[in-house]
Design an enzyme around this catalytic site. Structure first.
Site, PDB file in Angstrom:
ATOM      1  N   GLY A 216      28.958 -33.071   7.256  1.00  0.00           N
ATOM      2  CA  GLY A 216      29.836 -31.918   7.113  1.00  0.00           C
ATOM      3  C   GLY A 216      30.544 -31.677   5.790  1.00  0.00           C
TER       4      GLY A 216
ATOM      5  N   GLY B  46      29.250 -31.076   2.790  1.00  0.00           N
ATOM      6  CA  GLY B  46      28.426 -30.408   1.778  1.00  0.00           C
ATOM      7  C   GLY B  46      28.916 -29.030   1.375  1.00  0.00           C
TER       8      GLY B  46
ATOM      9  CB  CYS C  28      27.439 -28.364   4.907  1.00  0.00           C
ATOM     10  SG  CYS C  28      27.852 -29.055   6.474  1.00  0.00           S
TER      11      CYS C  28
HETATM   12  P1  5GP Z   1      26.882 -31.134  -1.836  1.00  0.00           P
HETATM   13  O1  5GP Z   1      26.633 -32.110  -2.947  1.00  0.00           O
HETATM   14  O2  5GP Z   1      26.279 -29.807  -2.117  1.00  0.00           O
HETATM   15  O3  5GP Z   1      28.323 -31.052  -1.454  1.00  0.00           O
HETATM   16  O4  5GP Z   1      26.158 -31.732  -0.551  1.00  0.00           O
HETATM   17  C1  5GP Z   1      24.769 -31.939  -0.518  1.00  0.00           C
HETATM   18  C2  5GP Z   1      24.380 -32.398   0.874  1.00  0.00           C
HETATM   19  O5  5GP Z   1      24.661 -31.395   1.847  1.00  0.00           O
HETATM   20  C3  5GP Z   1      22.891 -32.657   1.073  1.00  0.00           C
HETATM   21  O6  5GP Z   1      22.451 -33.838   0.510  1.00  0.00           O
HETATM   22  C4  5GP Z   1      22.776 -32.625   2.587  1.00  0.00           C
HETATM   23  O7  5GP Z   1      23.138 -33.860   3.168  1.00  0.00           O
HETATM   24  C5  5GP Z   1      23.833 -31.612   2.980  1.00  0.00           C
HETATM   25  N1  5GP Z   1      23.207 -30.323   3.355  1.00  0.00           N
HETATM   26  C6  5GP Z   1      22.283 -29.614   2.700  1.00  0.00           C
HETATM   27  N2  5GP Z   1      21.983 -28.468   3.345  1.00  0.00           N
HETATM   28  C7  5GP Z   1      22.738 -28.458   4.454  1.00  0.00           C
HETATM   29  C8  5GP Z   1      22.869 -27.549   5.549  1.00  0.00           C
HETATM   30  O8  5GP Z   1      22.266 -26.492   5.611  1.00  0.00           O
HETATM   31  N3  5GP Z   1      23.733 -27.919   6.533  1.00  0.00           N
HETATM   32  C9  5GP Z   1      24.439 -29.095   6.492  1.00  0.00           C
HETATM   33  N4  5GP Z   1      25.228 -29.392   7.514  1.00  0.00           N
HETATM   34  N5  5GP Z   1      24.362 -29.949   5.457  1.00  0.00           N
HETATM   35  C10 5GP Z   1      23.513 -29.635   4.460  1.00  0.00           C
END
Ligand code: 5GP
Length: 346
Positions: free
Chosen positions: A181, A183, A186
């Site tokens: 959660g 991300g 996300c």
């Molecule tokens: P960020 O670095 O952008 O904060 O987080 C990246 C991570 O977000 C990814 O490695 C993956 O675990 C998560 N993520 C990517 N796409 C999605 C999505 O559509 N839904 C959710 N719940 N998590 C995502």
């Protein structure tokens, strides 16, 4: 129903206290780290940052750029075998050493990963990735992959609690991916109410993993290089980045021009857009748990990486850590109600 009332923390809730240091310059800081992995027994050395296995982040172009920094890229699972063949033909061990091959847990994913790994024995890492790492089916899949590939470094996730980290390590994972959660694209916490503040998840899960000689990846929630320092400070062995690496040329996606400005789309892998692109539609029984954003095109990822590494080196000098591994030992978090001064952030 039960309530756990001790407060769980995210990156925004803490700062790292500076400490007396004998380091004279940031150039004295070593960001490389040497690992030896529990099950595979393999060694690997590099900067423990990983580009996320999202289709605009974990690309072959990203891997080519990041491998020159000895940074890993988790290649997304949507390239064809033909794409892989081409990539492997054109790139040497110097690039392949910094790649993770991602897979889901279906039978067809298993078949595909076997095919990809048979193309080159220079591929070291398998990243078994599901949004919810709490299912029995997932744990069984991790054991199965471990039996099939005793000599590969296996990373499995995502989970956020110590007992599940232990279960995955016992089932064959060398590395467990932590984060539900946090991300940037996300929407799981909004859609489901499920989640765990990332810094506490990292602190608790790294403790569990290290107790079994395993390691963790902090996945998601880093918005600035200071957050990466906090993740390492909290005990993460690796940090995975999506949003911070988004919007670059290496995204391998279309650049949108509007009013003389350039933009790129960035979206969650469970967003409507991604599901339509790769599955054809959203299954009737599930909702999208990701969003789409349009961000300014930032050019080559090289400059962003330099900036991130500069931030990390500086964090190490503030606490007197001459290498990244020491950051955890030298970190004292202070809980805060403020971060940066935002007077000029309109
Ligand atoms: P960020 O670095 O952008 O904060 O987080 C990246 C991570 O977000 C990814 O490695 C993956 O675990 C998560 N993520 C990517 N796409 C999605 C999505 O559509 N839904 C959710 N719940 N998590 C995502």
């Amino acid at each position: 129903m039960r309530i756990e009332s001790d407060l769980k923390l995210g990156f925004k809730d803490v700062l790292i206290r500076p400490k007396r240091s004998t380091l004279n310059s940031r150039s004295q800081v070593k960001l490389y780290r040497d690992f030896k992995f529990k099950h595979s027994g393999l060694s690997w050395s590099g900067i423990p940052i990983i580009a996320a296995n999202m289709d605009t982040i974990g690309t072959f172009e990203m891997a080519k750029s990041l491998s020159s920094f000895k940074i890993l890229t988790a290649i997304h699972k949507y390239y064809s075998i033909y794409d892989w063949e081409n990539f492997i033909k054109k790139n040497s061990k110097k690039v392949l050493k910094y790649i993770m091959v991602s897979t889901g847990i279906s039978n067809s994913s298993l078949k595909k990963i076997k095919q990809i790994l048979s193309l080159s024995n220079k591929l070291l890492y398998i990243c078994i990735d599901v949004a919810n790492g709490y299912s029995e089916r997932f744990v069984n899949f991790v054991s199965k992959v471990r039996n099939m590939f005793p000599n590969k470094i296996i990373c499995a996730g995502n989970v956020v609690t110590g007992e599940m980290v232990e279960e995955l390590i016992i089932s064959g994972a060398d590395l467990v991916k932590v984060g539900i959660g946090p991300g940037s694209v996300c929407t799981t916490r909004i859609k489901t109410g499920i989640g765990y503040p990332q810094l506490s998840a990292v602190i608790e899960c790294s403790d569990a993993a290290h107790g079994l000689s395993g390691q963790i990846i902090s996945d998601g929630g880093c918005t600035v290089s200071g957050d990466i320092s906090k993740a390492f400070g909290g005990g993460a062995d690796f940090v995975m980045l999506g949003g911070m690496l988004a919007g670059h040329k290496e995204s391998e996606c279309e650049i949108i021009k509007e009013n003389g400005k350039k933009f790129i789309l960035f979206y969650g892998m469970s967003s409507k857009l991604a599901m339509k692109r790769y599955i054809g539609d959203i299954y009737r029984y599930r909702t999208s748990e990701g969003k789409k954003v349009k961000i300014i095109f930032k050019g080559l990822v090289y400059n962003t990486i330099q900036d991130i590494l500069g931030g990390l080196r500086s964090a190490c000098t503030y606490v007197g850590a001459c290498k990244i591994k020491e950051l955890t030992k030298r970190t004292t978090f202070i809980r805060v109600l403020e971060q940066e001064n935002r007077i000029f952030n309109n």
